[in-house]
Design a protein around this motif. Structure first.
Motif, mmCIF file in Angstrom:
data_model
loop_
_atom_site.group_PDB
_atom_site.id
_atom_site.type_symbol
_atom_site.label_atom_id
_atom_site.label_comp_id
_atom_site.label_asym_id
_atom_site.label_seq_id
_atom_site.Cartn_x
_atom_site.Cartn_y
_atom_site.Cartn_z
ATOM 1 N N ASP A 143 0.841 -1.204 0.000
ATOM 2 C CA ASP A 143 0.000 0.000 0.000
ATOM 3 C C ASP A 143 0.874 1.251 0.000
ATOM 4 O O ASP A 143 1.505 1.580 -1.007
ATOM 5 C CB ASP A 143 -0.963 -0.038 1.191
ATOM 6 N N GLU B 40 -0.485 -4.260 3.823
ATOM 7 C CA GLU B 40 -1.707 -4.017 4.563
ATOM 8 C C GLU B 40 -2.452 -5.271 4.983
ATOM 9 O O GLU B 40 -3.038 -5.321 6.054
ATOM 10 C CB GLU B 40 -2.643 -3.138 3.717
ATOM 11 N N CYS C 246 -1.855 0.524 6.325
ATOM 12 C CA CYS C 246 -2.565 0.987 5.129
ATOM 13 C C CYS C 246 -1.805 2.124 4.466
ATOM 14 O O CYS C 246 -0.939 1.914 3.656
ATOM 15 C CB CYS C 246 -3.984 1.367 5.512
ATOM 16 N N GLU D 297 -4.600 0.047 10.181
ATOM 17 C CA GLU D 297 -6.004 0.328 9.874
ATOM 18 C C GLU D 297 -6.931 -0.806 10.350
ATOM 19 O O GLU D 297 -7.393 -0.809 11.479
ATOM 20 C CB GLU D 297 -6.153 0.588 8.362
ATOM 21 N N GLU E 13 -6.032 5.497 8.745
ATOM 22 C CA GLU E 13 -5.685 5.299 7.336
ATOM 23 C C GLU E 13 -4.332 5.928 7.028
ATOM 24 O O GLU E 13 -3.480 5.301 6.408
ATOM 25 C CB GLU E 13 -6.753 5.942 6.446
ATOM 26 N N ASP F 110 -10.755 5.238 8.932
ATOM 27 C CA ASP F 110 -11.482 4.755 7.756
ATOM 28 C C ASP F 110 -12.577 3.763 8.110
ATOM 29 O O ASP F 110 -12.400 2.548 8.003
ATOM 30 C CB ASP F 110 -10.523 4.135 6.742
ATOM 31 N N ARG G 44 -16.120 7.594 5.760
ATOM 32 C CA ARG G 44 -14.856 6.873 5.626
ATOM 33 C C ARG G 44 -13.682 7.819 5.319
ATOM 34 O O ARG G 44 -13.164 7.834 4.192
ATOM 35 C CB ARG G 44 -14.946 5.780 4.554
ATOM 36 N N GLU H 225 -10.265 8.681 4.611
ATOM 37 C CA GLU H 225 -9.077 7.871 4.290
ATOM 38 C C GLU H 225 -7.850 8.768 4.252
ATOM 39 O O GLU H 225 -7.448 9.327 5.246
ATOM 40 C CB GLU H 225 -9.300 7.097 2.982
ATOM 41 N N ASP I 224 -9.307 7.415 -2.579
ATOM 42 C CA ASP I 224 -8.584 6.826 -1.449
ATOM 43 C C ASP I 224 -7.260 7.550 -1.237
ATOM 44 O O ASP I 224 -7.173 8.475 -0.447
ATOM 45 C CB ASP I 224 -8.408 5.326 -1.708
#
Ligand code: FEO
Ligand code: CA
Ligand code: CA
Length: 534
Positions: free
Chosen positions: A87, A108, A189, A204, A264, A283, A354, A356, A417
């Motif tokens: 990630d 991740e 993440c 995360e 995140e 997240d 969410r 991120e 994201d």
């Protein structure tokens, strides 16, 4: 200050079917500029975007090329291999020519069928032991060769892994769930950089590995997905932290002061007096955006954690000494930080869709947050939020929150994201439609997950231009530029994740043919980087 908003049609469409995250933001329809239907890039704009595609490849717009640096299972030294589901990336230069450096990569999650052979039923300890080696992070030395391509230096003394077995101390003067150190880092993440050259890696979805419990006593209230607690009964409270790593030594510490949630990413700003301000998102649908203001120069150990009330533009203190409601519900400040989600709700934090990645625009200084989606609330495509601190002061406790862009068919992306800013303050955005929903229903028009260039100034400001499309089932993650902006490092995470097992792959990236799909970190290069960034 550049101010770009979602275009009116998408803005209204979004407001029409989603409420909780944005209803209270200080955005007025009158602020949203009109856009012209069918408007296209100006004739001087050099990039011809690709169209969405279902191709099982990393497809790039003309003027870009890529090569794989390393992939799942590759040896980085005599005893360690590169992990799964890469990630976040960070690059620490070792010379001033952008040709030699240390690359950090988060690992991740895991595809058990791919790495331990687990496809169901009782998981063995041997399988868990293999899986525990595939999370955490990799530090690898990479060099640019005479061909212009980057290569990993196998067996370089800097090469090392952090895994679910690496002992990592808590940066705190109280034990966490009875211990001064955790065993392992996992669910790493996205992340961030510190001004002193270390990296932050964010834990995360930690509950997938050792489960959850609501309080720091008693049994788990939720078992994990991967079932590791059957063989290793590590406290769930040892995960969900922001972890600082020194890439040259591998030394790591878990930063308790930033709270524990499904972090995140973390974006750090340093003031002239050395005090750091860190923004970090949690997240999950209905969770929150946090801001840490350090108490000491050049340190992320002590400070005050705040949470965003975007309806009123206030940062709300999570200091137990300042909040009677926290005194009534928590034992002490350590307890507040371990269960920071609960504390955030008690002080009145705004639920978000969410939150991120979080990045700070190098030109305007504003903070950008991707809000990926909230399907349960009818928000399928997400948005990008802009935080404008009062008087541009990162230590201010007042701010304005504005919608910068709204995902959907008109703008061309869905589920924003990871973000990266280039030196001009333009955005490079990676999207994450989940593998199980990709190419279906609401998400069908976007096809495979993509990477987008979003100018933030000029006549194309606020438009999204697709520059890459990933192979089947994957998300493109971790965009990081080399210091000379000649290379964009990205990861291709979980290609083929919807495969039914070792006999039926949905992807064969990166090697093609009948090969196994493997997550890999790649270098994107080409003259279009020069033309877009200069
Ligand atoms: Fe790991 Fe929120 O993406
Ligand atoms: Ca992510
Ligand atoms: Ca994601």
């Amino acid at each position: 200050m550049k101010v770009i908003h979602a275009n009116r049609r998408e803005f209204i469409k979004f407001f029409g079917r989603s409420g909780i995250a944005i209803a209270g933001l200080s955005v007025l329809p009158g602020c949203v500029p009109e856009s012209k239907e069918g408007e296209s890039a100006s004739s001087s704009f050099p990039l011809t975007p690709i169209q969405p595609t279902k191709s099982d490849d990393l497809v790039l717009a003309e003027g870009f090329n890529y090569h794989v640096i390393t992939k799942l299972g590759d040896k980085i030294n005599d005893s360690e291999t590169y992990g799964d589901n890469n990630d976040y990336t960070a690059f620490l230069p070792l010379n001033d020519k952008s040709t030699d450096g240390l690359l950090w990569v988060n690992h991740e999650n895991i595809n058990p069928w791919l790495i331990s052979g687990y496809t169901g039923g009782e998981k063995t300890k041997e399988q868990v032991d293999i899986e525990m080696q595939h999370v955490g992070g990799s530090i690898i030395r990479i060099k640019k060769t005479d061909t212009g391509k980057w290569e990993m230096v196998e067996n370089d003394p800097y090469n090392r892994r952090l895994t679910a077995n690496t002992k990592i101390p808590f940066e705190w003067d109280q034990p966490i769930a009875g211990s001064a150190e955790a065993i392992g880092t996992l669910a790493n993440c996205a992340g961030g950089l510190t001004p002193w050259g270390t990296i932050l890696t964010c834990e995360e979805n930690y509950h997938n590995f050792f489960g959850l419990r609501d309080l720091q006593e008693g049994p788990r209230t939720r078992q994990s997905v991967h079932g590791w607690e059957k063989y290793y009964d590590h406290p769930p409270e040892h995960y969900g932290w922001v972890v600082e790593v020194d890439l040259k030594t591998g030394d790591a510490k878990k930063l308790v002061g930033l709270g524990r949630c499904e972090h995140e990413a973390a974006a750090v700003h340093q003031e002239d007096d050395g005090i750091c301000v860190v923004y970090t998102g949690d997240d999950k649908e209905g969770e929150h955006l946090y801001k840490f203001i350090g108490a000491e120069a050049n340190s992320l150990t002590r400070g005050t954690l705040y949470v965003a009330d975007t309806e009123n533009g206030k940062w709300l203190s999570l200091d137990i000494n300042e909040q009677p409601i926290l005194q009534q519900n928590f034992k002490d400040q350590t307890d507040v930080l371990v269960r920071v989600r609960d504390a955030a709700k008690l002080v009145g934090a705004t639920p978000l869709d969410r939150p991120e990645d979080v990045e700070i625009d190098p030109i305007s200084g504003n903070t950008f947050v991707t809000l990926t989606n909230n399907v349960a609330e009818g928000n399928f495509h997400g948005s990008i939020l802009k935080i404008v601190e009062k008087n541009g002061d990162k230590r201010s406790l007042e701010f304005a929150a504005e919608v910068f862009a709204v995902g959907g068919e008109e703008i061309g992306f869905s589920c924003p994201d990871n973000l990266a800013f280039d030196k001009n303050g333009n955005i490079w955005l990676a999207c994450d439609i989940s593998g199980s929903k990709m190419n279906k229903g609401e998400y069908a028009p976007f096809k495979n997950n993509g990477l987008y260039f979003i100018p933030t100034a000029g006549e194309n400001a606020g438009k999204a231009f697709q520059i890459a499309s990933g192979p089947h089932d994957c998300e493109i993650t971790g965009p990081t530029f080399s210091p000379d902006y000649k290379t964009l490092f990205v990861c291709v995470q979980h290609p083929g994740s919807e495969s039914e097992g070792m006999n039926s792959f949905t992807s064969h990236w990166p090697e093609g043919g009948d090969t196994l799909p493997r997550s890999a970190v790649v270098a994107i290069q080409g003259e279009m980087l020069d033309r877009l960034i200069g």
